[in-house]
Motif scaffolding. Structure first.
Motif, short mmCIF file in Angstrom:
data_model
loop_
_atom_site.label_atom_id
_atom_site.label_comp_id
_atom_site.label_asym_id
_atom_site.label_seq_id
_atom_site.Cartn_x
_atom_site.Cartn_y
_atom_site.Cartn_z
N ILE A 211 0.83 -1.19 0.00
CA ILE A 211 0.00 0.00 0.00
C ILE A 211 0.87 1.25 0.00
CG2 ILE A 211 -1.83 1.25 1.18
CD1 ILE A 211 -2.70 -1.47 0.12
N VAL A 212 0.55 2.19 -0.90
CA VAL A 212 1.27 3.47 -0.95
C VAL A 212 0.27 4.60 -0.81
CG1 VAL A 212 3.14 2.54 -2.37
CG2 VAL A 212 1.17 3.64 -3.47
N HIS A 213 0.73 5.71 -0.24
CA HIS A 213 -0.10 6.91 -0.08
C HIS A 213 0.30 7.88 -1.18
CE1 HIS A 213 -1.39 10.72 2.10
NE2 HIS A 213 -2.50 10.00 2.01
N VAL A 214 -0.56 8.06 -2.16
CA VAL A 214 -0.21 8.79 -3.38
C VAL A 214 0.22 10.24 -3.12
CG1 VAL A 214 -1.11 9.63 -5.59
CG2 VAL A 214 -1.57 7.28 -4.85
N PRO A 215 -0.53 11.05 -2.34
CA PRO A 215 -0.08 12.43 -2.15
C PRO A 215 1.25 12.56 -1.43
CG PRO A 215 -1.97 11.94 -0.75
CD PRO A 215 -1.83 10.80 -1.72
N SER A 216 1.60 11.56 -0.61
CA SER A 216 2.90 11.61 0.06
C SER A 216 4.04 11.38 -0.92
CB SER A 216 2.96 10.55 1.17
OG SER A 216 2.02 10.82 2.18
N LEU A 217 3.78 10.57 -1.96
CA LEU A 217 4.81 10.27 -2.95
C LEU A 217 4.87 11.29 -4.07
CD1 LEU A 217 4.35 6.40 -3.37
CD2 LEU A 217 6.08 7.59 -2.03
N PHE A 218 3.70 11.76 -4.52
CA PHE A 218 3.66 12.60 -5.72
C PHE A 218 3.09 14.01 -5.47
CE2 PHE A 218 3.20 8.15 -7.00
CZ PHE A 218 4.27 8.03 -7.86
N GLY A 219 2.67 14.30 -4.24
CA GLY A 219 2.12 15.61 -3.95
C GLY A 219 0.61 15.66 -4.08
N VAL A 220 0.01 16.70 -3.53
CA VAL A 220 -1.46 16.81 -3.51
C VAL A 220 -2.02 17.04 -4.90
CG1 VAL A 220 -1.57 17.60 -1.12
CG2 VAL A 220 -1.28 19.27 -2.96
N ALA A 221 -1.21 17.50 -5.85
CA ALA A 221 -1.71 17.71 -7.21
C ALA A 221 -1.98 16.39 -7.93
CB ALA A 221 -0.71 18.54 -8.01
N ALA A 222 -1.56 15.27 -7.33
CA ALA A 222 -1.71 13.96 -7.97
C ALA A 222 -3.02 13.27 -7.58
CB ALA A 222 -0.53 13.07 -7.62
N ILE A 223 -3.90 13.95 -6.87
CA ILE A 223 -5.14 13.33 -6.42
C ILE A 223 -6.33 14.23 -6.71
CG2 ILE A 223 -4.12 11.90 -4.59
CD1 ILE A 223 -4.84 14.15 -2.62
N ARG A 224 -7.48 13.61 -6.83
CA ARG A 224 -8.76 14.30 -6.94
C ARG A 224 -9.74 13.62 -5.99
NH1 ARG A 224 -6.23 17.54 -9.08
NH2 ARG A 224 -6.48 18.53 -11.12
N ARG A 225 -10.49 14.41 -5.27
CA ARG A 225 -11.48 13.83 -4.35
C ARG A 225 -12.59 13.12 -5.13
NH1 ARG A 225 -12.51 14.22 0.96
NH2 ARG A 225 -14.64 13.78 1.66
#
Length: 312
Positions: A211-225
Motif C-alpha cells: 500500500i502506498v499513499h499517493v499524495p505523500s509520494l507525488f504531492g497533492v496535485a496527484a489526487i482528486r477527491r
C-alpha cells in the motif's frame, strides 16, 4: 432512493447547523420530496396546494405572523399543518420554538429542528443535501483517474495491471480518484461522479510493493477527491484469435447507473506501454467531444478518394 429524517439529521447536523429540539423517536419518518416548503399560505387556512410531503421551514415571516395571533389561534393554525402528517419542521434563525410548537410536535410525533441559518440559505443547502442523499449510487470494480479533465475508469481482472498503469499515469502528472473500487453517484445534473471510499481514499495497492499513499509520494496535485466519469477502459490479456477494434468508428458502450459511456477494450501484452495507450484513448475522447473525430475523418477521406476514382 428514499431517505428518512434520521438520514437527513445525521448528514446535515453540521452542514446545516441543525439542532433536534424534540421528536427523536419519530426520525424514521420518510422525506418523500427533495424540495423544502414554507407554509405561509397554510398558516392562513389555505391548504389546496399545501406540499405536505415536504419538510416545512418556518422563517422570520411565518414566525412574525404566528406571534401576532393569540395562543388559541396559533394552536388552531398550527394544528391544521400538523394534521397533514408532515415529515418534520425546521425553525430558522435559531429562534426558540413557541410553546405551541412543542405541544403539537409531541402530540403528533413530528420531529422539530432548529437551525442558526437564515431561511433562504437553509432552503438552498438542505435541498442540495436531500438531492445528494437521494441520488442513485453504486460501486464498480476499477481504478479511476482524471486525465486532462477526462474521467477514466480502468477495469480488468485482478493482476492485469490496472494499478501499475494508473501509477505510470500519475507519474506523468495525471490524478488518482480511486484505486481498485470506485464509488459512483448520479447527481442532480445527471452526471455520474466517481470517488473513493473514505477508508481507502488516496491509497493504492501495488503488487510486490504493498500500500502506498499517493499524495505523500507525488504531492497533492496527484489526487482528486472526485471526478465526473467520461469513459470506461477494460484491460484484457492479448489473444491471437480475438478480433480487436481497428478503426474506432463505432465504439462500444457500457451502462453505469442508467447512463451510457464509451467503452474501450485494450489488449495487454509484454512490452506494450499501456499507460501511453490509455492516455491516448482519453485524449482522443476529449478531441471527439470537441468535434474532432479522427476515425470518421479518415473514413470520409477514404470514401471520398474512392468516389473520385470511380468517377474518373
Amino acid at each position: 432512493m428514499s431517505i428518512t429524517l434520521k438520514d437527513f439529521w445525521e448528514q446535515g447536523r453540521g452542514r446545516l447547523s441543525l439542532e433536534l429540539v424534540t421528536g427523536e423517536n419519530a426520525l424514521k419518518r420518510p422525506v418523500e420530496e427533495k424540495a423544502i416548503n414554507r407554509p405561509g399560505l397554510a398558516l392562513t387556512g389555505f391548504f389546496q396546494y399545501f406540499a405536505q410531503r415536504r419538510l416545512q421551514v418556518f422563517g422570520l415571516a411565518e414566525f412574525t405572523y404566528l406571534k401576532s395571533l393569540d395562543s388559541d389561534e396559533r394552536v388552531s393554525r398550527l394544528r391544521g399543518i400538523f394534521e397533514k402528517n408532515i415529515p418534520g419542521i425546521v425553525i430558522a434563525r435559531n429562534r426558540n420554538p413557541l410553546p405551541e410548537f412543542l405541544t403539537l410536535a409531541e402530540e403528533y410525533s413530528v420531529p422539530l429542528f432548529r437551525t442558526t441559518m437564515i431561511t433562504s440559505h437553509f432552503i438552498n443547502e438542505s435541498t442540495l443535501l436531500i438531492e445528494e442523499l437521494t441520488a442513485p449510487r453504486g460501486r464498480v470494480q476499477g481504478t479511476m483517474l482524471e486525465i486532462m479533465g477526462v474521467g477514466v475508469l480502468l477495469q480488468g481482472k485482478a493482476g492485469i495491471g490496472k494499478s501499475e498503469t494508473a501509477l505510470s499515469l500519475i507519474e506523468r502528472g495525471y490524478c488518482l480518484v480511486a484505486d481498485d473500487v470506485t464509488e459512483v453517484v448520479r447527481d442532480s445534473r445527471e452526471r455520474v461522479v466517481g470517488y473513493a471510499n473514505e477508508l481507502t481514499r488516496y491509497h493504492m495497492e501495488i503488487r510486490g510493493v504493498g500500500i502506498v499513499h499517493v499524495p505523500s509520494l507525488f504531492g497533492v496535485a496527484a489526487i482528486r477527491r472526485e471526478s465526473e466519469l467520461d469513459l470506461v477502459i477494460e484491460l484484457h490479456p492479448y489473444q491471437h484469435d480475438r478480433e480487436e477494434e481497428r478503426t474506432g468508428i463505432k465504439p462500444s458502450e457500457i451502462e453505469i447507473l442508467d447512463a451510457k459511456f464509451p467503452y474501450y477494450s485494450l489488449p495487454v501484452s509484454p512490452g506494450r506501454d499501456m499507460a501511453n495507450i490509455v492516455e491516448a484513448t482519453a485524449l482522443n475522447h476529449k478531441l471527439k467531444t470537441l468535434g474532432h473525430d479522427a476515425a470518421k475523418e479518415l473514413d470520409e477521406k477514404v470514401i471520398g478518394s474512392f468516389l473520385r476514382r470511380a468517377g474518373a
